[in-house]
Structures are given as structure tokens and as C-alpha cells.
Motif scaffolding. Structure first.
Motif, mmCIF file in Angstrom:
data_model
loop_
_atom_site.group_PDB
_atom_site.id
_atom_site.type_symbol
_atom_site.label_atom_id
_atom_site.label_comp_id
_atom_site.label_asym_id
_atom_site.label_seq_id
_atom_site.Cartn_x
_atom_site.Cartn_y
_atom_site.Cartn_z
ATOM 1 N N GLU A 142 55.170 53.394 -21.689
ATOM 2 C CA GLU A 142 53.814 52.835 -21.674
ATOM 3 C C GLU A 142 53.241 52.751 -23.086
ATOM 4 O O GLU A 142 53.716 53.391 -24.009
ATOM 5 C CB GLU A 142 52.897 53.699 -20.775
ATOM 6 N N LYS A 143 52.169 51.975 -23.211
ATOM 7 C CA LYS A 143 51.472 51.875 -24.490
ATOM 8 C C LYS A 143 50.507 53.033 -24.623
ATOM 9 O O LYS A 143 50.077 53.542 -23.587
ATOM 10 C CB LYS A 143 50.730 50.547 -24.662
ATOM 11 N N PRO A 144 50.103 53.427 -25.820
ATOM 12 C CA PRO A 144 50.731 53.082 -27.078
ATOM 13 C C PRO A 144 52.082 53.772 -27.177
ATOM 14 O O PRO A 144 52.203 54.927 -26.762
ATOM 15 C CB PRO A 144 49.741 53.635 -28.106
ATOM 16 N N THR A 177 43.889 51.835 -26.275
ATOM 17 C CA THR A 177 44.161 51.942 -24.845
ATOM 18 C C THR A 177 43.903 50.635 -24.107
ATOM 19 O O THR A 177 44.563 50.358 -23.112
ATOM 20 C CB THR A 177 43.280 53.069 -24.262
ATOM 21 N N THR A 216 53.332 58.975 -19.165
ATOM 22 C CA THR A 216 52.522 60.181 -19.401
ATOM 23 C C THR A 216 51.417 59.861 -20.411
ATOM 24 O O THR A 216 51.442 58.796 -21.032
ATOM 25 C CB THR A 216 53.426 61.301 -19.957
ATOM 26 N N ARG A 267 50.500 64.745 -6.907
ATOM 27 C CA ARG A 267 50.915 63.372 -7.274
ATOM 28 C C ARG A 267 52.408 63.181 -7.014
ATOM 29 O O ARG A 267 52.828 62.161 -6.483
ATOM 30 C CB ARG A 267 50.630 63.103 -8.746
ATOM 31 N N GLY A 273 55.183 60.605 -14.674
ATOM 32 C CA GLY A 273 53.729 60.397 -14.696
ATOM 33 C C GLY A 273 53.330 59.415 -13.607
ATOM 34 O O GLY A 273 53.711 58.246 -13.641
ATOM 35 N N GLY A 274 52.555 59.925 -12.662
ATOM 36 C CA GLY A 274 52.274 59.136 -11.458
ATOM 37 C C GLY A 274 50.900 58.490 -11.422
ATOM 38 O O GLY A 274 50.379 58.199 -10.347
ATOM 39 N N PHE A 332 54.131 43.638 -14.165
ATOM 40 C CA PHE A 332 55.342 44.470 -14.130
ATOM 41 C C PHE A 332 56.521 43.801 -13.417
ATOM 42 O O PHE A 332 57.669 44.062 -13.751
ATOM 43 C CB PHE A 332 55.055 45.816 -13.451
ATOM 44 N N HIS A 362 54.371 60.580 -25.551
ATOM 45 C CA HIS A 362 55.375 59.504 -25.592
ATOM 46 C C HIS A 362 56.457 59.758 -26.650
ATOM 47 O O HIS A 362 57.643 59.596 -26.367
ATOM 48 C CB HIS A 362 54.710 58.153 -25.867
ATOM 49 N N ASP A 377 56.362 64.638 -12.260
ATOM 50 C CA ASP A 377 54.952 64.825 -12.626
ATOM 51 C C ASP A 377 54.653 66.310 -12.542
ATOM 52 O O ASP A 377 55.153 67.002 -11.644
ATOM 53 C CB ASP A 377 54.043 64.015 -11.672
ATOM 54 N N LEU A 378 53.850 66.808 -13.500
ATOM 55 C CA LEU A 378 53.475 68.233 -13.475
ATOM 56 C C LEU A 378 52.609 68.533 -12.263
ATOM 57 O O LEU A 378 52.580 69.660 -11.772
ATOM 58 C CB LEU A 378 52.685 68.584 -14.746
ATOM 59 N N HIS A 434 46.365 45.249 -25.315
ATOM 60 C CA HIS A 434 47.047 44.215 -24.506
ATOM 61 C C HIS A 434 46.647 42.799 -24.934
ATOM 62 O O HIS A 434 47.518 41.992 -25.265
ATOM 63 C CB HIS A 434 46.730 44.399 -23.020
HETATM 64 N N1 LIG Z 1 49.851 49.188 -19.196
HETATM 65 C C1 LIG Z 1 48.671 49.436 -18.649
HETATM 66 O O1 LIG Z 1 47.967 48.530 -18.205
HETATM 67 C C2 LIG Z 1 48.185 50.851 -18.536
HETATM 68 C C3 LIG Z 1 47.169 51.193 -17.633
HETATM 69 C C4 LIG Z 1 46.768 52.528 -17.539
HETATM 70 C C5 LIG Z 1 47.370 53.474 -18.354
HETATM 71 N N2 LIG Z 1 48.329 53.098 -19.246
HETATM 72 C C6 LIG Z 1 48.966 54.090 -20.141
HETATM 73 O O2 LIG Z 1 49.800 54.916 -19.338
HETATM 74 C C7 LIG Z 1 49.769 56.258 -19.813
HETATM 75 C C8 LIG Z 1 49.274 57.171 -18.676
HETATM 76 O O3 LIG Z 1 47.971 56.777 -18.326
HETATM 77 P P1 LIG Z 1 47.377 57.086 -16.851
HETATM 78 O O4 LIG Z 1 46.072 56.363 -16.784
HETATM 79 O O5 LIG Z 1 48.406 56.838 -15.820
HETATM 80 O O6 LIG Z 1 47.112 58.659 -17.005
HETATM 81 P P2 LIG Z 1 46.937 59.765 -15.846
HETATM 82 O O7 LIG Z 1 46.335 60.937 -16.499
HETATM 83 O O8 LIG Z 1 46.256 59.131 -14.652
HETATM 84 O O9 LIG Z 1 48.441 60.061 -15.396
HETATM 85 C C9 LIG Z 1 49.345 60.719 -16.239
HETATM 86 C C10 LIG Z 1 50.224 61.606 -15.371
HETATM 87 O O10 LIG Z 1 51.184 62.235 -16.222
HETATM 88 C C11 LIG Z 1 51.391 63.553 -15.727
HETATM 89 N N3 LIG Z 1 51.917 64.384 -16.812
HETATM 90 C C12 LIG Z 1 51.253 64.871 -17.898
HETATM 91 N N4 LIG Z 1 52.075 65.593 -18.671
HETATM 92 C C13 LIG Z 1 53.295 65.547 -18.077
HETATM 93 C C14 LIG Z 1 54.563 66.104 -18.396
HETATM 94 N N5 LIG Z 1 54.746 66.850 -19.504
HETATM 95 N N6 LIG Z 1 55.600 65.888 -17.548
HETATM 96 C C15 LIG Z 1 55.420 65.160 -16.418
HETATM 97 N N7 LIG Z 1 54.239 64.610 -16.065
HETATM 98 C C16 LIG Z 1 53.192 64.803 -16.883
HETATM 99 C C17 LIG Z 1 50.016 63.997 -15.271
HETATM 100 O O11 LIG Z 1 50.109 65.065 -14.343
HETATM 101 C C18 LIG Z 1 49.487 62.710 -14.645
HETATM 102 O O12 LIG Z 1 49.735 62.625 -13.257
HETATM 103 C C19 LIG Z 1 48.865 56.241 -21.035
HETATM 104 O O13 LIG Z 1 49.639 56.081 -22.192
HETATM 105 C C20 LIG Z 1 47.986 55.021 -20.830
HETATM 106 O O14 LIG Z 1 47.523 54.436 -22.038
HETATM 107 C C21 LIG Z 1 48.758 51.814 -19.334
#
Ligand SMILES: NC(=O)c1ccc[n+]([C@@H]2O[C@H](COP(=O)([O-])OP(=O)(O)OC[C@H]3O[C@@H](n4cnc5c(N)ncnc54)[C@H](O)[C@@H]3O)[C@@H](O)[C@H]2O)c1
Length: 359
Positions: free
Chosen positions: A97-99, A182, A75, A42, A11-12, A295, A80, A37-38, A186
Motif C-alpha cells: 500500500e501507499k506510501p 495519505t 499495514t 479483524r 492488515g485487514g 484493484f 511498510h 493481522d494483530l 493518488h
Molecule cells: N489505496 C488506498 O486507497 C488506501 C485506502 C486506505 C488506506 N490505505 C493505506 O493502507 C494502509 C493501512 O491503512 P488502513 O486504513 O487499512 O489502516 P487500519 O488501521 O484500518 O488497518 C491496518 C491494520 O493493520 C494491522 N496491523 C498493524 N500492525 C500490524 C502488524 N505488525 N502485523 C499485522 N497486522 C498489523 C492492524 O491491526 C489493522 O487491522 C496505510 O498505509 C494507508 O495509507 C490505502
């Protein structure tokens, strides 16, 4: 020479920040071997940007890679649970990642799987790391702060239509919750990291800012196991964005920096109640070692844990506590009951906190 662990980032989106801030800054400890990543744009974009050797579309292909040590799951939330279980079963170390997952029953399943696996699991709570929060934690742990009295946690952020254009966001089945799950997760984690276990919670959740299924405003009154009292408030409809944690102890009052996405980084306001306390704090912090935020430090401490040099900096028990708070909020808001911790299998929301009709 340090051992260098190989990593696959899945997940990128936020995964890019894991690479940039967590692995690029710790190149003597980690090497990103694969990006999965699908979305081919990305996948290829990140592989080109960071010189990553393997571009992988199917998650399952990672499980069969013998030279891969760590799977870092970034993802959308509903993926998760199956990914963490599969990665632990394959004997990989896992960062997620959370949750972490979508119910207390699922957390308990993950904890059981973790015990059977040769892999270690570290959920992400990167807001815990940095000089500000690190110093506050050191003062509390040294016993200087004394008895905790009260605390407030404010997560006042802003999200609009563009944010909800991403299809998984704003929906119960895919985001699993709203501002509670979401965003405020934190600052709430920071609070329990400093103040210990909650004892009971009376909370309300509502949706007032965006046309979404999940909540975007919350508030609660919390009693901690120590007897201290706290209030949690969060919205995604604030004009500007701040995160603020303020805690009054017997000898010291702390106030976090207000940077919304990095409240632990910059130095906190530390207000001793008298000169003797100030001298004890100065003495404790005189040789303070710089702690980079987010991180960079969380991944470095994960490496230490893998090498047997320290404990896991964030554990599945920490995720369980965070998800207990979420479960308590939803139950209390629905029933107007004060919910007591811990929450076990007998609780009506143990298997799912999703509203009827979304389970
Ligand atoms: N810790 C933090 O501060 C923080 C910040 C943002 C997001 N997050 C968490 O991170 C996770 C992702 O959020 P995001 O904002 O990056 O989402 P996003 O939608 O921007 O990115 C998710 C990526 O996962 C890829 N993906 C989806 N299904 C997949 C699969 N089966 N196999 C491979 N890749 C797949 C998608 O193509 C997409 O590029 C969520 O759980 C979100 O709550 C945490």
C-alpha cells in the motif's frame, strides 16, 4: 489452466478491499491463503467472511511459508519499509500500500533489494485503472492530444475526528505525512501517469482543519519536464468530496470524473478542439475493451507481469516519483524555495522529510 498465485494479506483495513475487489474478482489467478493481522477480531472476521485457510498473528511466520507466493502489505505506513525488505529477502512477490516507505533513502534501499530478490514488487496506485483514465491515457500515448499546456489537480475531501480516532493517523512518526501522503498522493500519481515527470515545484502545506500534527491543506505550482504548468490543491476540510483532474493539451482537453475515490472509473469528459481530432479519437477507441476500476485491474495486470505477459502496472520508480513530490512539497514549504527534480542523496530531506524533532 491459469497458474493460481497464493497470497497473504497483512492488515485487514484496506486489506479487505484488496480481497473483495482484487482477489475475489480474479479467482482464476489468485487464492488468498492467509490473513495476517494483530487484531484477532479483524483476523477471524475476514477469515470467516472469505473462507481463508490460515489465520496468522505474526508477520514473520509468513516468511517461512514455502507455499506462499505473494505478501500483500496493508499495514500502517511506518511498517511498510521493514516488511517490504523482509518479504523481498524471503524471495516473495510483494504488493504494498501507499506510501511505499518513509523517505527517498528508503525507496532507494527497496529498489536495490528488489534488484537482488527473485520476488517482484508492485506498489498500490489503484486509482490509475478504469475506463475513464484508461481512455485518456490511450489518447495521450497515441500522440493525438499533442503538446500539453496546463493541468489542475484538486483533491477536496473530508476527514473528521472519528477518522483520527485510529491511533496511527494524524502523527508524523506513524502516518509519515498528512493529506499529501495519505490522500492526494493518488490524484497526484494519476497526473504524473498522464503528464510525465515534474521538473520543479513550489509548494505550501498547512494544518487548518483538524487538531493533528501533519498537514491537511496543501497547494503547489508545478513545472513539468515537458514545459507544461500545473497546480495541485488538496484539503481534508471540504463540505462535499471530489477529486478532479483537468488537463488542457493542444488538441484535446480532458476532465476526470469527480468521484472522490474512483476518478478514473467513469468516462472522462474528452473535448477535442476540432473535427479531425474527434475522428482520430473515435477511431482509436472503437474497439475499447472494458477496464474495471481500481484493484480488480491492478491485480490482474500484476498477474500478467508475474507470468511475463506485460510490464508491472505500478513500479517502485512510480512510488519514488510520488515520494519526491511529497519531499519537494515539505522542503519548499519550509524554505520557500522552488525544488528541482530529481531529488538525490545530496538533498537535505533525502533521508527524512519529517520535521526536526520527529526524526
Ligand atoms: N489505496 C488506498 O486507497 C488506501 C485506502 C486506505 C488506506 N490505505 C493505506 O493502507 C494502509 C493501512 O491503512 P488502513 O486504513 O487499512 O489502516 P487500519 O488501521 O484500518 O488497518 C491496518 C491494520 O493493520 C494491522 N496491523 C498493524 N500492525 C500490524 C502488524 N505488525 N502485523 C499485522 N497486522 C498489523 C492492524 O491491526 C489493522 O487491522 C496505510 O498505509 C494507508 O495509507 C490505502
Amino acid at each position: 489452466m491459469n497458474r493460481i498465485y497464493t497470497v497473504a494479506v497483512v492488515g485487514g483495513g484496506i486489506g479487505r478491499a484488496h480481497i473483495m475487489d482484487g482477489y475475489e474478482t480474479n479467482k482464476d489467478r489468485f487464492r488468498v491463503l492467509a490473513i495476517c493481522d494483530l487484531d484477532s477480531g479483524r483476523r477471524n472476521g475476514l477469515a470467516d467472511e472469505f473462507g481463508i485457510e490460515r489465520r496468522v498473528e505474526r508477520f514473520d511466520d509468513l516468511l517461512a511459508m514455502d507455499d506462499l507466493d505473494i505478501i500483500d502489505i496493508c499495514t500502517p505506513p511506518m511498517l511498510h519499509h521493514p516488511m517490504v525488505i523482509a518479504a523481498l529477502r524471503a524471495g516473495k512477490h510483494v504488493i504494498c500500500e501507499k506510501p511505499l516507505v518513509g523517505s527517498l533513502a528508503q525507496v532507494d534501499e527497496v529498489i536495490a533489494e528488489e534488484k537482488r530478490s527473485t520476488g517482484r514488487l508492485m506498489p498500490v496506485f489503484q486509482y490509475r485503472f478504469g475506463n475513464g483514465i484508461g481512455q485518456a491515457k490511450a489518447i495521450i500515448d497515441a500522440g493525438i492530444a499533442g503538446k500539453p499546456f496546463v493541468g489542475t489537480v484538486e483533491t477536496l475531501w473530508r476527514r473528521e475526528a472519528d477518522y483520527y480516532a485510529v491511533p496511527w493517523r494524524g502523527k508524523w512518526r506513524t502516518e509519515l505525512g498528512g493529506v499529501l501522503m495519505t490522500h492526494a498522493i493518488h490524484p497526484h500519481d494519476i497526473f504524473t501517469y498522464l503528464m510525465g515527470e515534474p521538473k520543479s515545484l513550489f509548494g505550501r502545506v498547512t494544518t487548518r482543519v483538524n487538531p493533528i500534527e501533519v498537514e491537511d491543506c496543501i497547494s503547489a505550482s508545478v513545472e513539468m519536464a515537458s514545459g507544461a504548468l500545473a497546480s495541485f490543491t488538496a484539503t481534508l476540510g471540504s463540505a462535499d468530496e471530489i477529486s478532479r483532474i483537468r488537463i488542457a493539451f493542444e488538441n484535446v482537453t480532458f476532465e476526470s470524473d469527480h468521484a472522490p475515490y474512483n476518478p478514473g472509473g467513469a468516462l472522462w469528459k474528452i473535448l477535442p478542439r476540432n473535427e479531425a481530432t474527434r475522428l482520430r479519437i473515435d477511431d482509436l477507441l472503437k474497439d475499447w475493451q472494458d477496464t474495471p476500476p481500481r484493484f480488480e485491474t491492478q491485480m490482474r495486470l500484476f498477474w500478467d507481469a508475474l507470468e511475463g505477459l506485460g510490464p508491472l502496472p505500478v513500479t517502485s520508480a512510480d512510488s519514488r516519483r510520488a515520494l519526491e513530490i511529497v519531499t519537494a512539497f515539505y522542503h519548499s514549504s519550509e524554505t520557500h524555495e522552488d525544488v528541482r527534480f530529481p531529488i538525490g542523496p545530496e538533498h537535505p530531506k533525502y533521508r527524512s522529510w519529517l520535521p526536526e524533532g520527529f526524526r
